[in-house]
Structure formats: structure tokens, C-alpha cells
Design an enzyme around this catalytic site. Structure first.
Site, PDB file in Angstrom:
ATOM      1  CB  CYS A   1      -9.430  -3.021   3.472  1.00 10.57           C
ATOM      2  SG  CYS A   1      -9.918  -4.726   3.146  1.00 10.57           S
TER       3      CYS A   1
ATOM      4  CD  GLU B   1      -5.931  -0.450   2.479  1.00 11.22           C
ATOM      5  OE1 GLU B   1      -5.491  -1.526   2.885  1.00 11.22           O
ATOM      6  OE2 GLU B   1      -6.748  -0.358   1.547  1.00 11.22           O
TER       7      GLU B   1
ATOM      8  NE  ARG C   1      -3.919  -2.159   0.173  1.00 12.02           N
ATOM      9  CZ  ARG C   1      -3.805  -3.380  -0.377  1.00 12.02           C
ATOM     10  NH1 ARG C   1      -2.733  -3.692  -1.100  1.00 12.02           N
ATOM     11  NH2 ARG C   1      -4.753  -4.266  -0.241  1.00 12.02           N
TER      12      ARG C   1
END
Ligand code: EPU
Length: 312
Positions: A232, A302, A183
Site C-alpha cells: 500500500c 506510507e 504505521r
């Protein structure tokens, strides 16, 4: 949140000059998949890459006056925006009607192209490398900036060039898998991604479609497709899954206001209708505290959060 009449007029005339549609006093709840967020003074629809670069550079110049911050936005699928909005002029990349450019194994796509659309086009052309990503609802620019990934693949594996605006100048980064991590990507905060070039592999269309089918099935079984969410919410901690931890902590279906932990996948927080950003943020904090208390693991978010105080 209103800008001074002089600055607002300057932005309007820049948008006219660049033929960029603009919405004023725009509610960000309409531009985010979680469906929360207050008003911003302007949401500007970015034109195609070259023109977007010129418009963004001029807006960056105006930004120096200190009245607003320019923020690029893709499909808003990984984002929570403050209920009170903020002095953000949003350059919205999305909804461009162009096709990706295919040259042999190389594919070039503008930042605003939807990732599922790019994936479908590359599969039809017999190119492998993105078939796992069809269910990621973001844009090409957003997915490269955040190195979106699933089922063992991520954008970093295939991206070779990123054309972006950095410090007011157009820059072309030559990149490879080693420049990306979990990420994270070579795209820095403040960069505005304009266009991305990827390298894929030739394969049989039917073979790629069979693999895509498998990914679709797995996603349908394990994620709350069709419900409003920001994807998410937490990064997976090393060697574990945030969704598994939240589930094991007994938090599925826990809610704050209209925000609720999905019963399908516990790393997804869904908007049951009428949720606010404050509901989502309170639920995030509750999850972090509970998981820390039960397992001694600190979950990191995230998703991006646009908040006035922290200007993240
Ligand atoms: N699990 C539970 N309960 C849950 C959710 C998951 O017990 O509520 C368990 C599953 O049974 C499985 C394990 O946790 O044993 C891992 O679950 P899953 O395969 O769904 O993967 P994940 O690690 O939770 C990651 C990515 C997703 C990506 C999937 C598929 C992150 C934070 N999440 O999820 O990405 O789609 O793998 O590859 O890295 C996103 O980043 O927005 C995202 C959705």
C-alpha cells in the site's frame, strides 16, 4: 556513486573481519519489491544479531566522515529508491537461516527473519497472535519499525522488547501496545533494529490454521499478489480507505511509464516492467492531486522514499 578509495577499503576490511558478504555498486532495483532504484556503493549482508550490532556500530563510526549514510534495509517491500541511487551504505537484513527462539509464549526473532517464516513457525508451535500477518512480505525488523498491520492486527500488539542500535549503542526497549500507533512505532529514524521479542498466546494449531486460511482468502481476493509493487502506497486517512478513494476517483489502471494503479486494489501501484522511481513518484503526485481535487483529502504516503535531495 563511489566513495573515496580509503573509505571503500575500510568498509571492505570491516566486512571481511565480520564475515559479511558485500556487493559493490549494487542496483537497488534488485533489493526492492517495486523493482526500481539506482546504484549504491555497498550492500552488506548483515550477520546474526550480535555480530550485526558490532558491524553496524563500526559503520556508524565511519559514517561520521560524512561521505555516506548507513541505512538498514529489510526485504525492501515498502520502499522506493531514487533512480540515480545515492551515497548510501546499505546494511541488508534478510535471508538468515536461523529458527525463531521459542520460550513458552515468548518468541525471539532476528530483524532479518522473513515475517511469513516467523508466522509459520509460531503457528506450528500452537501460538496465536501473528496468523493475520503471513501475507506481509517484509522482515521482522521492517514490520516492527513500521508497525505493519492488516485485518485488525498489527505488530505492536505482540512486541514486548526491541533490541536495536541507537546512537551507536546497543539498546533494549521494553514496549507494549500503547507505544505503537497506526504505521508508527517506538523505532526512530536512525535506529537499526537487531532482534525482537514477542508475546503470543497458546491455542489449538488447527484453530489458528483455520483463521489463517480466512486471511489468505481475503488477501488473495483483494490485493495484487505476485505482481511487483511496494504494498500500500498511501496511509488510510482517518475513517476512510486510500484504496477506496483512489478507486472512486476513477484512477484504477492509470499509468505513468511502467508504473500503474492496480486494477485489483487501487492503493497498490504495480511495476508493469521497466518502471522507474520517477514513474512511481509522478503517479503518486497525480493521485494526490486528483484525490485532493475531487474529495478535498490529502493522501500521505506510507512507503519510504530514499531520495538524494531529501535523504528521507
Ligand atoms: N476498496 C475499494 N477499491 C479498491 C480498494 C479498496 O473500493 O481499489 C474498498 C474495499 O472494498 C473496502 C475498503 O476500500 O470496502 C477497504 O479496503 P481493504 O479491506 O482492502 O483495506 P484497506 O484499508 O485498503 C488496509 C491496509 C492494508 C491491509 C488491509 C487489510 C493501509 C494503508 N492498508 O487496506 O495494508 O492489508 O487493510 O487489513 O492501512 C499495507 O499497509 O501495505 C497494506 C497493504
Amino acid at each position: 556513486m563511489r566513495l573515496s578509495p580509503v573509505t571503500a577499503d575500510r568498509i571492505r576490511s570491516l566486512c571481511r573481519e565480520h564475515l559479511a558478504p558485500v556487493e559493490e555498486q549494487a542496483p537497488m532495483s534488485r533489493y526492492t519489491s517495486a523493482g526500481v532504484g539506482g546504484q549504491v556503493p555497498f550492500v552488506i549482508q548483515a550477520p546474526e544479531a550480535r555480530k550485526a550490532a558490532r558491524l553496524a556500530a563500526e559503520l556508524r563510526g565511519l559514517e561520521e566522515g560524512g561521505e555516506f549514510e548507513l541505512r538498514p534495509l529489510g526485504n525492501g517491500t515498502n520502499l522506493l529508491v531514487d533512480d540515480g541511487g545515492g551515497a548510501w551504505v546499505v546494511l541488508h537484513f534478510g535471508g538468515l537461516g536461523t529458527k525463531p527462539r521459542l520460550t513458552g509464549h515468548r518468541v525471539t526473532a532476528p530483524a532479518g527473519m522473513s515475517l511469513p517464516y516467523l508466522v509459520r513457525n509460531t503457528i506450528e508451535a500452537g501460538l496465536r497472535g501473528l496468523e493475520h500477518a503471513e501475507g506481509i512480505p517484509g522482515t521482522v525488523g521492517g514490520s516492527v519499525a513500521g508497525n505493519a498491520g492488516c485485518y485488525g492486527g498489527d505488530m505492536g500488539r505482540v512486541v514486548r522488547h526491541v533490541h536495536l542500535l541507537r546512537d551507536g549503542r546497543e539498546t533494549r526497549l521494553e514496549v507494549g501496545p500503547a507505544d505503537f500507533g497506526y504505521r508508527c512505532s517506538p523505532v526512530q529514524s536512525g535506529d537499526i533494529v537487531l532482534e525482537v521479542e514477542m508475546e503470543l498466546e497458546e491455542d489449538d494449531v488447527e484453530a489458528i490454521k483455520t483463521d489463517r486460511k480466512g486471511y489468505r482468502r481475503r488477501r488473495l481476493q483483494s490485493q495484487p499478489i505476485g505482481q511487483r509493487s511496494a504494498g500500500c502506497v498511501f496511509k488510510n486517512p482517518e475513517g476512510d480507505s486510500a484504496g477506496r478513494l483512489i478507486d472512486a476517483a476513477g484512477l484504477k489502471n492509470t499509468s505513468v511509464g511502467g508504473a500503474r494503479v492496480s486494477e485489483v486494489h487501487a492503493n497498490f501501484l504495480v511495476n508493469d516492467g521497466g518502471a522507474t522511481a520517477a514513474d512511481f513518484l509522478a503517479l503518486i503526485e497525480q493521485i494526490q492531486e486528483t484525490v485532493q481535487h475531487q474529495f478535498g483529502i490529502g493522501l500521505e504516503t506510507e512507503i519510504q522514499v530514499w531520495q538524494r535531495e531529501t535523504a528521507a
